[in-house]
Design a protein around this motif. Structure first.
Motif, PDB file in Angstrom:
ATOM      1  N   ARG A 743       0.849  -1.193   0.000  1.00 39.30           N
ATOM      2  CA  ARG A 743       0.000   0.000   0.000  1.00 39.30           C
ATOM      3  C   ARG A 743       0.880   1.237   0.000  1.00 39.30           C
ATOM      4  NH1 ARG A 743      -3.261  -0.565   5.282  1.00 39.30           N
ATOM      5  NH2 ARG A 743      -1.161  -1.207   5.925  1.00 39.30           N
ATOM      6  N   VAL A 744       0.528   2.189  -0.858  1.00 40.70           N
ATOM      7  CA  VAL A 744       1.300   3.429  -0.982  1.00 40.70           C
ATOM      8  C   VAL A 744       0.352   4.601  -0.795  1.00 40.70           C
ATOM      9  CG1 VAL A 744       2.737   4.865  -2.478  1.00 40.70           C
ATOM     10  CG2 VAL A 744       2.958   2.367  -2.558  1.00 40.70           C
ATOM     11  N   SER A 745       0.728   5.537   0.049  1.00 45.58           N
ATOM     12  CA  SER A 745      -0.030   6.772   0.245  1.00 45.58           C
ATOM     13  C   SER A 745       0.886   7.949  -0.083  1.00 45.58           C
ATOM     14  CB  SER A 745      -0.544   6.884   1.676  1.00 45.58           C
ATOM     15  OG  SER A 745      -1.146   8.150   1.888  1.00 45.58           O
ATOM     16  N   LEU A 746       0.639   8.578  -1.227  1.00 46.92           N
ATOM     17  CA  LEU A 746       1.444   9.741  -1.583  1.00 46.92           C
ATOM     18  C   LEU A 746       1.115  10.924  -0.684  1.00 46.92           C
ATOM     19  CD1 LEU A 746       1.362   9.599  -5.504  1.00 46.92           C
ATOM     20  CD2 LEU A 746       3.145   8.791  -3.957  1.00 46.92           C
ATOM     21  N   ASP A 752       4.255   0.466   2.476  1.00 46.98           N
ATOM     22  CA  ASP A 752       4.389  -0.705   3.330  1.00 46.98           C
ATOM     23  C   ASP A 752       5.809  -1.255   3.351  1.00 46.98           C
ATOM     24  OD1 ASP A 752       1.811  -0.648   4.163  1.00 46.98           O
ATOM     25  OD2 ASP A 752       1.073  -2.213   2.808  1.00 46.98           O
ATOM     26  N   CYS A 753       6.629  -0.918   2.369  1.00 46.61           N
ATOM     27  CA  CYS A 753       8.011  -1.395   2.379  1.00 46.61           C
ATOM     28  C   CYS A 753       8.848  -0.641   3.401  1.00 46.61           C
ATOM     29  CB  CYS A 753       8.640  -1.277   0.998  1.00 46.61           C
ATOM     30  SG  CYS A 753       9.025   0.419   0.489  1.00 46.61           S
ATOM     31  N   GLY A 754       8.382   0.550   3.826  1.00 41.40           N
ATOM     32  CA  GLY A 754       9.058   1.322   4.860  1.00 41.40           C
ATOM     33  C   GLY A 754      10.130   2.267   4.365  1.00 41.40           C
ATOM     34  N   TYR A 755      10.556   2.135   3.114  1.00 41.46           N
ATOM     35  CA  TYR A 755      11.655   2.962   2.618  1.00 41.46           C
ATOM     36  C   TYR A 755      11.244   4.413   2.412  1.00 41.46           C
ATOM     37  CZ  TYR A 755      14.765  -1.000   1.941  1.00 41.46           C
ATOM     38  OH  TYR A 755      15.588  -2.090   2.156  1.00 41.46           O
ATOM     39  N   PHE A 756      10.018   4.635   1.982  1.00 41.18           N
ATOM     40  CA  PHE A 756       9.531   5.992   1.715  1.00 41.18           C
ATOM     41  C   PHE A 756       9.638   6.840   2.986  1.00 41.18           C
ATOM     42  CE2 PHE A 756       5.924   8.309  -0.810  1.00 41.18           C
ATOM     43  CZ  PHE A 756       6.728   9.429  -0.874  1.00 41.18           C
ATOM     44  N   GLN A 757       9.124   6.333   4.087  1.00 41.98           N
ATOM     45  CA  GLN A 757       9.129   7.116   5.325  1.00 41.98           C
ATOM     46  C   GLN A 757      10.489   7.095   6.029  1.00 41.98           C
ATOM     47  OE1 GLN A 757       7.074   4.673   4.404  1.00 41.98           O
ATOM     48  NE2 GLN A 757       6.339   3.433   6.129  1.00 41.98           N
TER      49      GLN A 757
END
Length: 874
Positions: A743-746, A752-757
């Motif tokens: 799941r991705v929330s722009l 959900d992979c955790g890398y974005f945050q």
């Protein structure tokens, strides 16, 4: 003559230097040149030959050569180190090592090529205009009236061993650190344990003062030779303080002393010609140096019959037993020079015993020989100096004697060890005049004589310092700071505490320093309180450190300003894993713990933790005793920016390793000049990238490019009409751990992979969503990665230092070192490194003899010691 034979030298002109290989140093260029040289070849001849063979005459110049110098030979294995060649004297080291190590018949060099036209338009091969341009006329004024004690104005001093690391691509790199190779793939780095817990290079232990065989103290004599700056006078510091000028290795830098080490003939054959009646020397030290060198070259011994401030008489040890060698030197008072009054020579005796050492080869003689190498690079290792000395004189001195010689050379170049402490107050006042806003807090402790306080003296206790450009720079760095401490290698013990930041291009930046007595609660509180007050007042800051109790006490102090939510603490996973390994043996278990710590989601953390629990439930119980928010990435709320260790601090430790050998005032001065150099170089790079229209740092661009390659194979599903909520399905798993669908929330910048945050820029799944929605990904990147932010880190430059003669006078008590901090005088200096399991050798690896490299015995009991080639000492 055999000495005139030509031989080939392999000259590498591409690639770099690879360290920590099985043979030590290795050059990576696979296509070197072959240059034919003779022992009479000069440095300039070698440069011309290289440029001519490359066809680059007029287009390039050779800034310097790096010599792959052999240091030990054990059976068929040769160990190498790196030695810088920039003059004819340096080149002689290569010729001497070739004769000393017949196993290495073909020397290897790496040529550092640069453009002919420098930033000033000149073409001098030793131009240092870039290093000197460290100032900025646009620097805003910063008030400093609230500074508690003093503030500096240093000579922009860059110690030799640092300038080379900034731009040459050799050795330790100032740049990207603690970046996972898989950081862009939505998987945990399975092999991260190898990188985090790899072998650590052992520090070259070089503390200061120990007694020589003669009982003299290092640096206690030859005051006339002192080149290091004192606090008086208007003389500027030598050029090698502000940049690495390899021409400084030439001996003419020491006025009044000849280049040679003894009586020389017209062809420069050191120590082999006889003395002449009437031969003159500038002072007694030069005369003694010549007599000792002559004795060493002849391989004979002599004894001193008379020695005082007016005369010096020496006789052969076999005088009266067939040899009549005698020399008498006297001081001519009117001229102030020493002269040979009587000489009976040459020796008519022969050496009666074979020895690997020579009594006259004391640390005074060795110091004069190694002075050029120490002047060019204060971090040159004792092993390199020892082997160069052995190759030059034909005798192998002890490690301790060479160590003492290096300390004496350092004192002559950089100033006296004890006087250096008294120079600190004037440096503080001078740097305050040079750069208003500089923070420098000097703390002293009283000196008591017979129970009474001596008002005229004070012991040095602690010093904190930082500069206005560093304070300004931290505002544009990542909101985290890494703190670490490193031991000093001088006459007096102590610890250098450092606070490190990192810009958006993964360049490390020291922002504050402190000299303290050691790592304890009081010293860390001193450092962290001033760091918080003057450099890092921002709320929500993250502090990464090891688990030292002194750091814990300082951060948890109620009035320190480091408690949540004002600041947060995180542990270095490398140190956590080291503590873990003290209880639980085995690399596999450590690697599982590290992978669990690096996990960016709870699901991934549980995956690794369950494997760890299956190995031994007690391991998980041990880990559960530490708060997850302190050592795991999935609980840090994105404050780490992907940094799990204090590697950035340890990288700076290695960069500053050279200055840890210097007197304290030279160390402090070096931070000013080196940071000035760093700001010039990195500021120019960022400004050039902005000029080409780039929007983001090179680090981010590489990460995004790698993520884009994987994002093309995903299936994206939109779940709201605002183009903000998505699911991304991986058609092919991107690593050993994969959820399959994410799941991705722009809108909330999460995945959900955790890398974005965790990393604060779009992961591969978020990039796929941006492409699906036809929106630009750049709006989801943290501002710290913008090239304009990187430029603002280095925008404020340093000011050229005011000459010492214009510094304000200091009228306080004389600052002296605490004698309790002086290192042991006898024996080889003990290592100051705190040993952990990270330093332990593999228990399954068989122990081998250090001499013959065969298992089953040690060097002391090696049967090869009894061989016919063994020579005993005197």
């Amino acid at each position: 003559m055999a000495s005139e034979e030509s031989f080939g030298v392999l000259v590498h002109h591409r690639g770099s230097i690879k360290r920590k290989t099985r043979s030590g140093v290795k050059f990576t260029d696979k296509d070197p040149l072959c240059i034919v040289v003779k022992p009479t070849t000069s440095y300039d001849d070698l440069v011309r030959s290289v440029l001519m063979k490359l066809g680059l005459e007029g287009a390039k110049r050779v800034k310097k050569f790096f010599y792959r110098i052999p240091i030990t030979v054990l059976q068929d294995t040769v160990k190498y180190d790196c030695f810088t060649i920039g003059s004819d004297e340096d080149l002689q080291v290569m010729f001497l090592c070739r004769r000393q190590f017949p196993e290495v018949r073909t020397p290897e060099l790496l040529a550092k090529l640069v453009d002919v036209v420098s930033s000033s338009g000149g073409s001098n091969r030793n131009a240092t205009t870039e290093a000197a341009a460290a100032g900025s006329s646009s620097r805003p004024a910063v008030a400093s009236s609230s500074v508690p004690v003093y503030e500096p104005a240093v000579e922009a001093v860059a110690s030799p061993s640092f300038a080379v690391d900034l731009n040459d691509g050799v050795g330790d790199v100032v740049g990207s650190v603690d970046i996972l190779p898989n950081a862009l793939q939505g998987v945990p780095p399975v092999g991260v344990g190898d990188g985090v817990l790899g072998d650590v290079e052992e520090d070259d232990v070089e503390p200061d003062m120990i007694e020589d065989d003669s009982g003299d103290e290092v640096g206690a004599t030859e005051a006339a030779l002192v080149v290091g700056g004192s606090s008086s006078g208007t003389q500027q510091y030598p050029p090698h303080f502000s940049s690495l000028d390899l021409d400084a290795m030439r001996q003419e830098g020491v006025s009044g002393h000849s280049v040679g080490f003894g009586a020389r003939d017209a062809e420069g054959t050191a120590g082999l010609t006889e003395f002449q009646v009437g031969q003159q020397f500038q002072d007694k030290d030069e005369a003694l140096l010549s007599v000792k060198t002559y004795s060493i070259r002849r391989g004979v011994q002599y004894k001193v019959v008379e020695s005082d401030h007016r005369r010096y008489v020496g006789k052969c040890s076999e005088f009266g037993n067939g040899c009549t060698w005698l020399i008498r030197l006297s001081l001519r008072k009117r001229k102030g020079i020493w002269e040979v009054k009587r000489y009976n020579g040459p020796h008519t005796c022969l050496a009666t015993s074979i020895s690997s050492d020579h009594r006259s080869l004391d640390y005074h003689v060795i110091s004069a020989f190694v002075m050029p190498m120490v002047r060019a690079d204060a971090s040159v290792s004792i092993k390199v100096l020892l082997n160069a000395t052995a190759a030059h004189f034909g005798f192998r001195p002890t490690y301790r004697r060479v160590w003492m010689a290096k300390q004496k050379a350092i004192a002559l170049v950089y100033g006296d060890w004890d006087e250096s402490y008294n120079e600190l107050p004037r440096w503080v006042l001078g740097v305050q005049m040079t750069m208003p806003g500089t923070v420098a807090i000097l703390r002293t402790s009283p000196v008591r004589v017979s129970g009474q306080v001596d008002e005229s003296q004070a012991f040095f206790h602690r010093l904190f310092w930082t500069f206005p450009p560093l304070i300004q720079a931290f505002r544009h760095c990542k909101p985290l700071v890494s703190i670490d401490g490193t031991h000093l290698y001088g006459k007096y013990g102590g610890t250098l505490l450092i606070a490190i930041a990192q810009d958006g291009n993964s360049n490390i930046l020291p922002v504050a320093f402190a000299l303290v007595e050691g790592e304890n609660a009081e010293s860390w509180s001193f450092f962290l309180s001033h760091l918080r007050q003057h450099v890092t007042p921002q709320p929500g800051l993250l502090v990464i450190s090891d688990r030292h109790n002194g750091i814990k006490a300082a951060l948890e102090a109620p009035d320190g300003g480091w408690l949540p939510p004002s600041a947060y603490r995180a542990f270095c996973i490398r140190h956590v894993a080291a503590n873990f390994a003290l209880t639980f043996k085995g690399k596999d278990a450590r690697r599982l713990l590290v992978n669990a710590a690096y996990a960016k989601t709870e699901v991934e953390f549980d995956y690794w933790f369950d494997i760890l629990r299956s190995e031994d439930p007690a391991m998980c119980e041990w880990a559960n005793r530490i708060d997850y928010s302190l050592w795991t990435q999935h609980r840090d709320d994105g404050r780490r920016f992907g940094h799990m260790t204090t590697n950035i601090s340890e990288c700076v430790n290695s960069i500053l390793k050279g200055v840890r050998n210097l007197p304290v005032c030279s160390l402090v001065k070096a931070t000013y000049g080196r940071l000035a150099e760093l700001f010039v170089r990195k500021g120019r790079e960022a400004e050039a990238q902005m000029g080409t229209g780039q929007q983001f740092s090179q680090y981010l661009v590489k990460c995004i490019e790698a993520n884009l390659k994987n994002s093309r194979c995903f299936t994206v599903t939109l779940y709201d009409r605002d183009n903000s909520e998505f699911t991304v399905a991986e058609t092919t798993p991107t690593g050993s751990f994969s959820l399959g669908t994410y799941r991705v929330s722009l809108a909330s910048r999460t995945c959900d992979c955790g890398y974005f945050q965790a990393l604060h820029f779009p992961c591969q799944h978020a990039l796929a969503c941006c492409a699906y929605s036809r929106v630009t990904w750049s709006s989801y990147v943290h501002s710290v990665y913008q090239i304009s932010s990187v430029f603002r880190v280095y925008q404020m430059g340093f000011t050229p230092p005011i000459p010492e003669g214009f510094w304000p006078p200091y009228n306080g008590p004389t600052v002296i070192p605490d004698p309790a901090k002086r290192r042991a005088r006898e024996g080889r200096p003990r290592s100051t490194r705190i040993r952990t399991n990270m330093d332990e050798a593999d228990p399954n690896r068989p122990k081998r003899c250090g001499l013959c490299r065969q298992p089953g015995h040690t060097r002391r009991s090696c049967p090869q010691l009894g061989g016919p080639s063994h020579t005993g000492g005197q």
